[in-house]
Design a protein around this motif. Structure first.
Motif, PDB file in Angstrom:
ATOM      1  N   ASN A  13       0.922  -1.222   0.160  1.00 50.08           N
ATOM      2  CA  ASN A  13      -0.201   0.111  -0.044  1.00 50.08           C
ATOM      3  C   ASN A  13       0.876   1.285   0.014  1.00 50.08           C
ATOM      4  N   GLU A  14       1.921   1.200   0.783  1.00 47.22           N
ATOM      5  CA  GLU A  14       2.923   2.439   1.055  1.00 47.22           C
ATOM      6  C   GLU A  14       3.456   2.647  -0.417  1.00 47.22           C
ATOM      7  N   VAL A  67       5.122   8.610  -4.095  1.00 42.54           N
ATOM      8  CA  VAL A  67       5.457   9.501  -5.268  1.00 42.54           C
ATOM      9  C   VAL A  67       6.955   9.531  -5.542  1.00 42.54           C
ATOM     10  N   ASP A  68       7.629   8.974  -4.598  1.00 41.46           N
ATOM     11  CA  ASP A  68       9.059   8.909  -4.631  1.00 41.46           C
ATOM     12  C   ASP A  68       9.508   7.495  -4.967  1.00 41.46           C
ATOM     13  N   THR A  87      12.515   6.107  -5.051  1.00 40.31           N
ATOM     14  CA  THR A  87      13.453   5.204  -4.274  1.00 40.31           C
ATOM     15  C   THR A  87      12.649   4.761  -2.825  1.00 40.31           C
ATOM     16  N   ALA A  88      11.476   5.510  -2.478  1.00 43.72           N
ATOM     17  CA  ALA A  88      10.639   5.073  -1.283  1.00 43.72           C
ATOM     18  C   ALA A  88       9.936   3.716  -1.916  1.00 43.72           C
ATOM     19  N   ARG A  89       9.358   4.003  -2.982  1.00 41.14           N
ATOM     20  CA  ARG A  89       8.622   2.985  -3.626  1.00 41.14           C
ATOM     21  C   ARG A  89       9.550   1.681  -3.773  1.00 41.14           C
ATOM     22  N   ASN A  90      10.512   1.765  -4.064  1.00 39.08           N
ATOM     23  CA  ASN A  90      11.675   0.623  -4.477  1.00 39.08           C
ATOM     24  C   ASN A  90      11.725  -0.213  -3.043  1.00 39.08           C
ATOM     25  N   VAL A  91      11.936   0.693  -2.091  1.00 40.21           N
ATOM     26  CA  VAL A  91      12.061   0.280  -0.932  1.00 40.21           C
ATOM     27  C   VAL A  91      10.835  -0.472  -0.264  1.00 40.21           C
ATOM     28  N   PHE A  92       9.700  -0.240  -0.391  1.00 37.73           N
ATOM     29  CA  PHE A  92       8.726  -0.929  -0.004  1.00 37.73           C
ATOM     30  C   PHE A  92       8.447  -1.997  -0.803  1.00 37.73           C
TER      31      PHE A  92
END
Length: 103
Positions: A64-65, A70-71, A73-78
Protein backbone atom coordinates in the motif's frame (compact mmCIF):
# COMPACT_ATOMS: atom_id res chain seq x y z
CA UNK A 1 27.35 -2.50 -6.10
CA UNK A 2 23.66 -1.77 -6.56
CA UNK A 3 20.85 -4.12 -5.69
CA UNK A 4 18.37 -5.14 -8.34
CA UNK A 5 15.07 -3.33 -7.91
CA UNK A 6 11.93 -5.38 -7.37
CA UNK A 7 9.03 -4.41 -9.60
CA UNK A 8 5.31 -4.95 -9.23
CA UNK A 9 5.56 -7.32 -12.19
CA UNK A 10 8.19 -9.36 -10.31
CA UNK A 11 5.89 -9.69 -7.31
CA UNK A 12 2.92 -10.67 -9.44
CA UNK A 13 4.98 -13.24 -11.33
CA UNK A 14 6.31 -14.76 -8.10
CA UNK A 15 3.24 -14.75 -5.88
CA UNK A 16 -0.02 -13.97 -7.70
CA UNK A 17 -0.94 -17.57 -8.55
CA UNK A 18 -0.50 -18.88 -5.01
CA UNK A 19 -2.22 -15.91 -3.41
CA UNK A 20 -5.10 -16.15 -5.90
CA UNK A 21 -5.58 -19.83 -5.07
CA UNK A 22 -6.03 -19.03 -1.38
CA UNK A 23 -8.17 -15.96 -2.12
CA UNK A 24 -10.26 -18.05 -4.55
CA UNK A 25 -9.80 -15.49 -7.30
CA UNK A 26 -8.20 -15.02 -10.69
CA UNK A 27 -4.52 -14.11 -10.31
CA UNK A 28 -4.12 -10.38 -9.82
CA UNK A 29 -2.97 -8.35 -12.80
CA UNK A 30 -2.24 -5.14 -10.90
CA UNK A 31 -1.00 -4.03 -7.50
CA UNK A 32 -4.39 -3.00 -6.13
CA UNK A 33 -5.96 -6.38 -6.85
CA UNK A 34 -2.89 -8.14 -5.48
CA UNK A 35 -3.09 -6.19 -2.21
CA UNK A 36 -6.77 -7.09 -1.85
CA UNK A 37 -6.06 -10.77 -2.51
CA UNK A 38 -3.09 -10.70 -0.13
CA UNK A 39 -5.34 -9.37 2.63
CA UNK A 40 -7.88 -12.11 1.93
CA UNK A 41 -5.21 -14.81 1.84
CA UNK A 42 -3.63 -13.57 5.08
CA UNK A 43 -7.03 -13.74 6.76
CA UNK A 44 -7.63 -17.28 5.49
CA UNK A 45 -4.18 -18.40 6.57
CA UNK A 46 -4.86 -16.92 10.00
CA UNK A 47 -8.20 -18.69 10.27
CA UNK A 48 -6.46 -21.95 9.30
CA UNK A 49 -3.82 -21.26 11.98
CA UNK A 50 -1.02 -21.32 9.44
CA UNK A 51 2.01 -19.50 10.78
CA UNK A 52 3.26 -16.54 8.78
CA UNK A 53 0.03 -14.73 8.03
CA UNK A 54 1.28 -11.72 10.00
CA UNK A 55 4.16 -11.31 7.53
CA UNK A 56 1.65 -11.28 4.70
CA UNK A 57 -0.37 -8.58 6.45
CA UNK A 58 2.79 -6.51 6.88
CA UNK A 59 3.72 -7.07 3.23
CA UNK A 60 0.29 -5.75 2.23
CA UNK A 61 0.96 -2.60 4.28
CA UNK A 62 4.30 -2.14 2.48
CA UNK A 63 2.61 -2.63 -0.87
CA UNK A 64 0.00 0.00 0.00
CA UNK A 65 2.83 2.37 0.86
CA UNK A 66 4.55 1.55 -2.44
CA UNK A 67 1.35 2.20 -4.36
CA UNK A 68 0.85 5.56 -2.64
CA UNK A 69 4.49 6.68 -2.85
CA UNK A 70 5.44 9.39 -5.30
CA UNK A 71 9.13 8.94 -4.54
CA UNK A 72 10.71 6.19 -6.67
CA UNK A 73 13.35 5.33 -4.07
CA UNK A 74 10.76 4.93 -1.33
CA UNK A 75 8.56 2.88 -3.67
CA UNK A 76 11.46 0.55 -4.42
CA UNK A 77 12.20 0.13 -0.71
CA UNK A 78 8.58 -0.78 0.06
CA UNK A 79 8.45 -3.28 -2.82
CA UNK A 80 11.71 -4.87 -1.67
CA UNK A 81 10.48 -5.12 1.93
CA UNK A 82 7.27 -6.77 0.77
CA UNK A 83 9.24 -9.26 -1.32
CA UNK A 84 11.52 -10.06 1.62
CA UNK A 85 8.45 -10.87 3.72
CA UNK A 86 6.65 -12.88 1.06
CA UNK A 87 9.53 -14.89 -0.38
CA UNK A 88 10.13 -17.21 2.55
CA UNK A 89 6.47 -17.92 3.34
CA UNK A 90 4.07 -17.79 0.39
CA UNK A 91 4.91 -21.09 -1.27
CA UNK A 92 5.10 -23.09 1.98
CA UNK A 93 1.94 -21.56 3.40
CA UNK A 94 0.03 -22.19 0.19
CA UNK A 95 1.15 -25.82 0.11
CA UNK A 96 0.02 -26.25 3.70
CA UNK A 97 -3.31 -24.63 2.82
CA UNK A 98 -3.68 -26.91 -0.23
CA UNK A 99 -3.12 -29.93 2.00
CA UNK A 100 -5.79 -28.71 4.41
CA UNK A 101 -8.41 -28.13 1.73
CA UNK A 102 -7.57 -31.31 -0.13
CA UNK A 103 -6.23 -29.87 -3.38
Amino acid sequence: MSATAITVEDLLRRYADDIAFVAEATPAADLGAFIDQLDTAASRFGEARINGHEDMETAAVHLNEARDSVDETARNVFLKRADELLFPVVWDMTQEYRDMVGD
